[in-house]
Each structure stands twice: as C-alpha cells, then as structure tokens.
Design a protein around this motif. Structure first.
Motif, PDB file in Angstrom:
ATOM      1  N   ASP A  18       0.826  -1.194   0.000  1.00  0.00           N
ATOM      2  CA  ASP A  18       0.000   0.000   0.000  1.00  0.00           C
ATOM      3  C   ASP A  18       0.862   1.245   0.000  1.00  0.00           C
ATOM      4  N   SER A  21      -0.449   6.046   1.035  1.00  0.00           N
ATOM      5  CA  SER A  21      -0.093   7.066   2.025  1.00  0.00           C
ATOM      6  C   SER A  21       1.183   7.785   1.633  1.00  0.00           C
ATOM      7  N   TYR A  22       2.160   7.055   1.105  1.00  0.00           N
ATOM      8  CA  TYR A  22       3.416   7.697   0.713  1.00  0.00           C
ATOM      9  C   TYR A  22       3.190   8.658  -0.442  1.00  0.00           C
ATOM     10  N   THR A  24       0.369  10.152  -1.139  1.00  0.00           N
ATOM     11  CA  THR A  24      -0.347  11.303  -0.593  1.00  0.00           C
ATOM     12  C   THR A  24       0.615  12.276   0.070  1.00  0.00           C
ATOM     13  N   ASN A  25       1.552  11.727   0.875  1.00  0.00           N
ATOM     14  CA  ASN A  25       2.540  12.605   1.524  1.00  0.00           C
ATOM     15  C   ASN A  25       3.317  13.403   0.498  1.00  0.00           C
ATOM     16  N   LYS A  53      -4.302   7.802  -8.402  1.00  0.00           N
ATOM     17  CA  LYS A  53      -4.473   9.027  -7.629  1.00  0.00           C
ATOM     18  C   LYS A  53      -4.355  10.272  -8.489  1.00  0.00           C
TER      19      LYS A  53
ATOM     20  N   ASN B   2       0.855  15.133   8.424  1.00  0.00           N
ATOM     21  CA  ASN B   2      -0.297  15.697   7.744  1.00  0.00           C
ATOM     22  C   ASN B   2      -1.321  14.599   7.487  1.00  0.00           C
ATOM     23  N   THR B   4      -4.612  13.313   6.277  1.00  0.00           N
ATOM     24  CA  THR B   4      -5.720  13.779   5.455  1.00  0.00           C
ATOM     25  C   THR B   4      -6.754  12.685   5.322  1.00  0.00           C
ATOM     26  N   ASP B   6      -7.425  11.114   2.783  1.00  0.00           N
ATOM     27  CA  ASP B   6      -6.790  10.045   2.021  1.00  0.00           C
ATOM     28  C   ASP B   6      -6.303   8.936   2.933  1.00  0.00           C
ATOM     29  N   HIS B   7      -5.561   9.342   3.979  1.00  0.00           N
ATOM     30  CA  HIS B   7      -4.968   8.333   4.858  1.00  0.00           C
ATOM     31  C   HIS B   7      -6.038   7.551   5.590  1.00  0.00           C
ATOM     32  N   ALA B  10      -7.704   5.147   3.254  1.00  0.00           N
ATOM     33  CA  ALA B  10      -6.828   3.995   3.011  1.00  0.00           C
ATOM     34  C   ALA B  10      -6.826   3.069   4.220  1.00  0.00           C
ATOM     35  N   ASN B 253      -2.075   3.137   8.766  1.00  0.00           N
ATOM     36  CA  ASN B 253      -2.021   4.193   7.759  1.00  0.00           C
ATOM     37  C   ASN B 253      -1.782   5.555   8.367  1.00  0.00           C
ATOM     38  N   LYS B 256       1.826   5.765   8.657  1.00  0.00           N
ATOM     39  CA  LYS B 256       2.470   6.009   7.365  1.00  0.00           C
ATOM     40  C   LYS B 256       2.369   7.474   6.970  1.00  0.00           C
ATOM     41  N   ALA B 257       1.413   8.211   7.561  1.00  0.00           N
ATOM     42  CA  ALA B 257       1.245   9.622   7.204  1.00  0.00           C
ATOM     43  C   ALA B 257       2.433  10.448   7.651  1.00  0.00           C
ATOM     44  N   SER B 258       3.170   9.975   8.678  1.00  0.00           N
ATOM     45  CA  SER B 258       4.323  10.736   9.154  1.00  0.00           C
ATOM     46  C   SER B 258       5.563  10.234   8.446  1.00  0.00           C
TER      47      SER B 258
END
Lengths: 199, 293
Positions: A18, A21-22, A24-25, A53, B2, B4, B6-7, B10, B253, B256-258
């Motif tokens: 997956d 998330s990466y 999106t970052n 995306k 951040n 969002t 999205d995260h 997911a 997830n 993973k955002a950080s």
C-alpha cells in the motif's frame, strides 16, 4: 535546467503493497519528482497507485525500472516515468539482432524476459559482465581466483554497453554516460530522451 | 504530520481487507483451537486464480464465481488432507502441518508464476478512480467497508439463527461433548473452512483490486496482520476480529502519514501483538475460560 530544491525522504518496510499514504505525503509536500529506485515488484504497485491518484509529479528511477513490467503497468495510464539506464536498444545492432533471435527461439526465454523481445539494459549489462569475466580470465592466463582478481584491474575492451575499464584507486567502473528514457504510455514502449553525462 | 482524508480512507479500506482474512483465522481457532497459518496463502492463491482465469479472457461475471468456488475448494481440500488426519494428534503437530501447507502454497505459486509479479486484472467499476471530499481514491476503497460489514452481519446471523450455526457454537464450546450429542463434526469443520475460505476469496478480490500485483508472498504479510487483528480482538470472537482489523488498518495508515515514522508501520502491528498478549491476552472481546475443577 533547474538546480536546487528540497528533498524529502520516505522509507517503506519490506513487502509493503500500500503506497497510497506515501504518494499522498508526496503530493501534500508539493513534490515535482518522486524518485523511487525500487525493484519491479514494488514499481508495478507504485505506478498503478500513482496513476489511480492522478499524481502530476514525474516518477523517476534507476535502471531497475528498465523492464517490460513497468511498460505494461504504465500502458494507457496518465503517468510520466523517466528512467536512467545504461543501454538503449539500437546502440549495438549486432547484439540486438542476436539477442532477439535467442529470445524468440524459445518461448521460455520470452516469458522470462517479461513476455516479449524488448531488450532491457540489464540483459545487455549481464552480457558485458560475462565477457568482462572472460577477458579477465584471458589476461590472467589461469583460473586461479587470485590471478583473475589481479587481471580484473587490467580489463580494457569495448563491450555492448560501451568501453569497459576500471580505475586504479577503487576499481570503480569508468563510465560517464547514462541514457534517459521515458515511457510512451500509448505505444507501451520506451522513448529515448537524451544522453546524460557527468559534467 | 499531515493526516488527510486520504490516509483515513486507506486505513478503513485496509482494515476491511484484513477483517475478511481475520474472520477465517478466528473461526478456525474457535472451533479447532488451530491457528491456520495457511490462510494468508489461500488468500494469495485466490488472487492468482483470478490472474490466470482472466488471462483466458472469460467475462468478469464468470471469473468471479470461479475464483470464489476455487478458493472454497482449496480450503476444503487443505482441511481434509492436512488437518483431519491429525485431529487426535497433539496441537503442535497440526500447527506444524499448517505452517507446512503455507510453505507448500507459497512455493507452488513461485514455481507456477516463475517469481515475477503478476499484474492483477482491473475489475471494471470497482477499480475506477473517484473523488470524495477532495481525496482521489479508487471506488474499491469505499466499497470495502460496506461489503465487510454486510458479510459480517450475514455471518453473525448465520451463526446465531441457523442449525449449522448452533452446531458451530456447540463445537467451539466443547469438542468432545458435541460429538457425543450427535453433531457431525466433519461437516461442521468443513463448513467452517468453507466460510473462512469464501471470505478470504472476497477479501482477495478487494485487496488485489486496490494493489494490483500478485507475488507468491503477497499473502504472508496481510495474513500475519489479520492474525494479529484476530488475537487483538479476542481470538474466537468474530466481531472482535473485525474491530481489531479496522483498528490495525487505521493505525497503520496514520503512522504512514508521518514521514519519519512511516517505516515503523509494520512494527507497530507486531508491537501491538506483544502488548495485547502481555496486558490482556484474551483480547478486546475475548472470554475468560474458567476451568472448573
């Protein structure tokens, strides 16, 4: 040509599927380029998820991405993928013809190559690596490992991917050019962009 | 950091996919006291079946039932071949057999696929990109939690209101006495594996529509995380497995955002397993087993 800019790092644990998330970052950070030097297993997932995306950034990678897997993953999708590689089909017509004939001679070879007869840089480099070893053996005149090690430093010949020569300090390869290719998502093929030197 | 929408989306989607696999683990453990390590690889084989079936260009509404049937058959056969003969053996033997089946499936897949990643076919409509509140994602991300909740409701109804469900509850309470009461153990166990494999097949349809690449080890990590989810929620409890899976999916997830901590997203799940076993071994919804002397 633009210089400067900011670099953000990201790491992923092994066997991640997956990458949303990466990606999106990267989007949130306003990235113009996503440099992803991963193996083709992850590359397929990254390309696919980035296109789902609607990512506008360019995906870039090294020569691991120079493979049919990337072409089939990117075909028909709205992604911009550029890779640097060490061999471009057409650089050595004799090698191209011979290799394609070998690939098409056996369906197992075609399957191992990813389903068709496109030549990826790693095939050409593997070919050169074999002949480099052969050259070293010829120079050494014997098969004793220590002699072959000595002889490797002296190898100097022209292979399929260009001149093969090692420098005296570390034994690094003296190779100053790479080729940049971009994926043509309509024809599912590589388009040559330019030769990139180190100067 | 951040976070969002999205995260979070997911995370919910990943949680739903883990939930479908976790139910299989928790049901088999509830009835047989066996951790079916091969379950994650059954999930991977379901993905491979879909890859090969669609390569022969059958229409989608034929290939999906074939995938479901094929996976169910595989689960049934594994139970008959690898677990049934060991029913009277010590528990460790069956667990070793499960690990063996897991390796067998992975290596068979490696042999058949040659190790290269197989692109999963895009199921029309499910795989389309949609935009929700400004977050671009695939439709399957939104469908997954709905499908999972629906299937869980059906399953809980089945267990609470039907005869076979009552039989399953009886067998999980007391194996030997249920046999004495005339319950056909073989049927109950087969039904458990069939239901578990069916859910794993649905899970694989949703999972591989999100991450469209199948390699022989694709099932190992989701299977492991689903197992942690089942333990976290209370192994033997179906609602527990679902809740645990969603919590793990979302937390993973969010981590993973950080960008600094993202590499620890898997480590979090396994650290959670250790913490749960230390602090509350029966899990969130688990029941304490009281041994009356």
């Amino acid at each position: 040509m633009k210089f400067g800019g900011k670099v953000e790092n990201a790491n992923f644990p092994e066997n991640t599927s997956d990458f949303n998330s990466y990606i999106t970052n990267a989007e949130n950070a306003g990235a113009e380029v996503i440099f992803a030097p991963t193996s083709t297993n992850y590359a397929q997932l990254i390309v696919e998820q980035a296109s789902a995306k609607g990512v506008k950034a360019t995906l870039m990678a090294g020569d691991t991405w120079d493979s049919n897997q990337i072409l089939s993953a990117a075909a028909g999708k709205d992604v911009d993928i550029k890779v640097t590689t060490f061999y471009q089909e057409g650089g050595n017509p004799e090698f191209d013809a011979g290799f394609k004939a070998w690939l098409e001679g056996d369906s197992q070879n075609l399957t191992d190559n990813g389903g068709d007869a496109k030549i990826s840089a790693v095939s050409a480099m593997g070919y050169d690596a074999y002949f480099t070893a052969l050259e070293a053996l010829k120079i050494a005149g014997s098969t004793a490992p220590a002699d072959v090690m000595e002889a490797l430093w002296k190898v100097d010949f022209t292979g399929v991917t260009g001149d093969i020569k090692f420098d005296d300090t570390n034994g690094d390869a003296i190779r100053t050019t790479a080729y940049i290719k971009v994926v043509n998502t309509e024809t599912a093929n590589w388009d040559f962009v330019k030769e990139q030197g180190v100067d | 950091m951040n976070i969002t929408l999205d995260h979070i989306l997911a995370g919910i989607s990943a949680g739903g996919q883990y939930a479908l696999i976790a139910i299989g683990y928790t049901m088999v453990y509830g009835i047989l006291r066996l951790i079916n390590f091969a379950h994650g690889d059954v999930f991977m084989v379901a993905g491979l079946i879909m890859v090969y079936i669609s390569a022969s260009s059958l229409p989608i509404y034929v290939s999906i039932p074939i995938v479901l049937l094929g996976t169910v058959l595989l689960g049934f056969l594994i139970e008959r071949a690898a677990y049934k003969p060991l029913r009277s053996a010590p528990r460790m033997s069956v667990m070793i057999s499960a690990i063996g089946v897991s390796y067998l499936l992975q290596n068979l897949a490696l042999y058949i696929t040659g190790g290269l990643p197989k692109p999963y076919p895009a199921i029309p409509w499910i795989s389309d990109s949609i935009t929700i509140f400004g977050a671009t994602t695939k439709r399957v991300t939104v469908i997954t939690p709905v499908v999972v909740i629906g299937l869980v409701v059906v399953l809980v109804l089945l267990i609470q209101k039907t005869k076979i469900g009552m039989a399953m509850r009886a067998v999980s309470k007391d194996f030997e006495t249920s046999q004495l009461m005339g319950i056909k153990i073989n049927s109950v166990i087969s039904v458990t594996f069939i239901i578990g494999s069916f859910l794993a097949a649905v899970g694989s349809l949703l999972y591989f529509s999100s991450y469209q690449s199948v390699i022989p080890t694709s099932g190992a990590l989701p299977g492991l995380k689903a197992f942690v989810a089942a333990v976290f929620g209370g192994i033997g409890s179906i609602p527990g497995a679902v809740v645990g899976a969603f919590i793990i999916g979302i937390c993973e997830n969010l981590i993973k955002a950080s960008t600094e901590m993202s590499i620890f997203s898997d480590a979090f799940t396994f650290a959670l397993l250790i913490v749960v076993l230390l602090v509350k071994p029966t899990g969130l919804f688990g029941e304490k087993v009281i041994d009356k002397v």
